[in-house]
Enzyme design. Structure first.
Site, PDB file in Angstrom:
ATOM      1  N   ASP A 136       0.822  -1.202   0.000  1.00  0.00           N
ATOM      2  CA  ASP A 136       0.000   0.000   0.000  1.00  0.00           C
ATOM      3  C   ASP A 136       0.862   1.260   0.000  1.00  0.00           C
ATOM      4  OD1 ASP A 136      -2.373   1.410  -0.013  1.00  0.00           O
ATOM      5  OD2 ASP A 136      -2.636   1.368   2.153  1.00  0.00           O
ATOM      6  N   CYS A 190     -19.217 -15.316  -7.569  1.00  0.00           N
ATOM      7  CA  CYS A 190     -20.327 -14.627  -6.902  1.00  0.00           C
ATOM      8  C   CYS A 190     -21.687 -15.158  -7.358  1.00  0.00           C
ATOM      9  CB  CYS A 190     -20.260 -13.129  -7.168  1.00  0.00           C
ATOM     10  SG  CYS A 190     -18.914 -12.277  -6.306  1.00  0.00           S
ATOM     11  N   CYS A 193     -25.648 -14.018  -6.373  1.00  0.00           N
ATOM     12  CA  CYS A 193     -25.699 -13.398  -5.040  1.00  0.00           C
ATOM     13  C   CYS A 193     -25.484 -11.888  -5.144  1.00  0.00           C
ATOM     14  CB  CYS A 193     -24.637 -14.016  -4.139  1.00  0.00           C
ATOM     15  SG  CYS A 193     -24.573 -13.298  -2.486  1.00  0.00           S
ATOM     16  N   CYS A 196     -23.906  -8.417  -0.717  1.00  0.00           N
ATOM     17  CA  CYS A 196     -23.055  -7.273  -0.406  1.00  0.00           C
ATOM     18  C   CYS A 196     -23.663  -5.969  -0.901  1.00  0.00           C
ATOM     19  CB  CYS A 196     -21.663  -7.472  -0.999  1.00  0.00           C
ATOM     20  SG  CYS A 196     -21.604  -7.682  -2.792  1.00  0.00           S
ATOM     21  N   CYS A 200     -25.334  -2.512   1.797  1.00  0.00           N
ATOM     22  CA  CYS A 200     -24.727  -1.189   1.909  1.00  0.00           C
ATOM     23  C   CYS A 200     -25.731  -0.167   2.447  1.00  0.00           C
ATOM     24  CB  CYS A 200     -24.193  -0.728   0.557  1.00  0.00           C
ATOM     25  SG  CYS A 200     -23.375   0.887   0.627  1.00  0.00           S
ATOM     26  N   CYS A 216     -19.559   5.888   0.034  1.00  0.00           N
ATOM     27  CA  CYS A 216     -19.058   4.769   0.822  1.00  0.00           C
ATOM     28  C   CYS A 216     -18.666   5.245   2.225  1.00  0.00           C
ATOM     29  CB  CYS A 216     -17.857   4.137   0.120  1.00  0.00           C
ATOM     30  SG  CYS A 216     -17.074   2.808   1.060  1.00  0.00           S
ATOM     31  N   CYS A 243     -16.204   0.630   7.489  1.00  0.00           N
ATOM     32  CA  CYS A 243     -17.483  -0.070   7.426  1.00  0.00           C
ATOM     33  C   CYS A 243     -17.225  -1.460   6.865  1.00  0.00           C
ATOM     34  CB  CYS A 243     -18.466   0.692   6.534  1.00  0.00           C
ATOM     35  SG  CYS A 243     -20.065  -0.116   6.309  1.00  0.00           S
ATOM     36  N   CYS A 250     -20.863 -11.525   3.113  1.00  0.00           N
ATOM     37  CA  CYS A 250     -20.501 -12.411   1.997  1.00  0.00           C
ATOM     38  C   CYS A 250     -20.598 -13.877   2.432  1.00  0.00           C
ATOM     39  CB  CYS A 250     -19.090 -12.099   1.525  1.00  0.00           C
ATOM     40  SG  CYS A 250     -18.526 -13.178   0.179  1.00  0.00           S
TER      41      CYS A 250
END
Length: 307
Positions: A136, A190, A193, A196, A200, A216, A243, A250
């Site tokens: 990072d 995924c 599904c 997620c 939110c 977000c 968050c 998931c």
């Protein structure tokens, strides 16, 4: 005797696992055209908000060899930071603050980078060559590279998902000038599904695999420096740093497990702290108690869909 490239790759994998890494994969130092196109579209739509560094570094971010021309192979490594509790438990008590799981432990940058450097020295001692370590700390599209390396895939929430570890994975990379065969990329699992997306609180996903950081909560509580939009404020609830909602729901987390790294275990002071106590902190007390720095590397906080 000359050692074959395949033997070098498997020796590196074995040593990385012995050092405690939970995931190891190899990718070519190249990203597909669609990854760069997605980044351009993301920035063009303004989904990056005021994270100007994303736009400023787009060219280097989209091509590992622009960042470092000598790069031939990317070793992608992951450390599990999973908790054995309910990541969303703090949301049920409005008097306590909810802090993202990744930030409840010690700063992962230090822990992960130290281990990456140890592995890098091990590699350089056996096969002298140029290499670079990233945690990072540079414009690296870590999640697309991790998918190319077979570690996981970017789910509909744009974060990395692992079939072995679920959602809780810190990422770091070693760029090698050695040319080693890549692992098979991971495919998307995924299916239909959309847990997620539906979880939110602020509807930050305009569509599957698209995240508008400006809505977000992780971005708003960590990266954003200005005031929040008035219509979003009631939706923040007691989330004060990050968050985990889209990660926590998931279904692949049924394979998640508790981290084996002591540095990543949650600190009691950051697990559901009383908001009244936090409001009374002075600057020195805040710095002593403050969560780990932001994470755009692993996708743990979710606000940077393209990294």
């Amino acid at each position: 005797m000359k050692i074959a490239a395949a033997e070098i790759r498997e020796a590196i994998r074995g040593e990385a696992l012995a050092m405690g890494f939970d995931a190891v994969g190899f990718a070519a130092a190249h990203l597909a055209d669609n990854a760069r196109a997605d980044l351009r579209e993301y920035i063009g739509r303004g989904y990056h908000g005021d994270m100007g560094w994303l736009a400023d570094t787009a060219a280097r971010r989209g091509d590992p060899q622009t960042l470092w021309p000598e790069a031939r192979t990317v070793v992608v490594l992951g450390l599990n930071y999973g908790d054995d509790g309910d990541p969303l438990a703090a949301l049920s008590d409005p008097e306590r603050g909810a802090i993202s799981v990744y930030a409840r432990g010690r700063d992962y940058h230090d822990t992960l980078k130290k281990r990456l450097k140890t592995l890098a020295r091990w590699i350089a001692a056996r096969w002298p060559s140029e290499l670079k370590v990233f945690v990072d700390t540079a414009p690296v599209m870590e999640k697309p590279l991790a998918q190319e390396a077979g570690i996981g895939w970017q789910g509909k929430h744009t974060n990395l998902v692992s079939r072995q570890l679920g959602s809780w994975l810190f990422l770091g990379e070693i760029y090698l000038s050695l040319a080693l065969a890549p692992d098979a990329p991971e495919s998307d699992h995924c299916g239909s599904c959309r847990a997620c997306l539906d979880a939110c609180p602020t509807n930050a996903f305009p569509a599957p695999h698209q995240l508008d950081a400006r809505r977000c909560i992780s971005y708003l509580t960590i990266e954003h420096k200005g005031p929040m939009a008035h219509e979003l404020r009631p939706l923040i609830g007691n989330r004060i740093f990050g968050c985990d909602d889209c990660l926590a729901v998931c279904p692949w987390n049924k394979f998640a497990r508790l981290t084996s790294e002591p540095d990543f275990l949650p600190r009691e002071a950051l697990t559901g702290p009383r908001l009244a106590d936090l409001a009374g902190l002075d600057d020195a007390a805040f710095r002593t108690r403050s969560p780990a720095p932001r994470s755009s590397a692993s996708g743990a906080t979710g606000f940077c869909a393209m990294s």
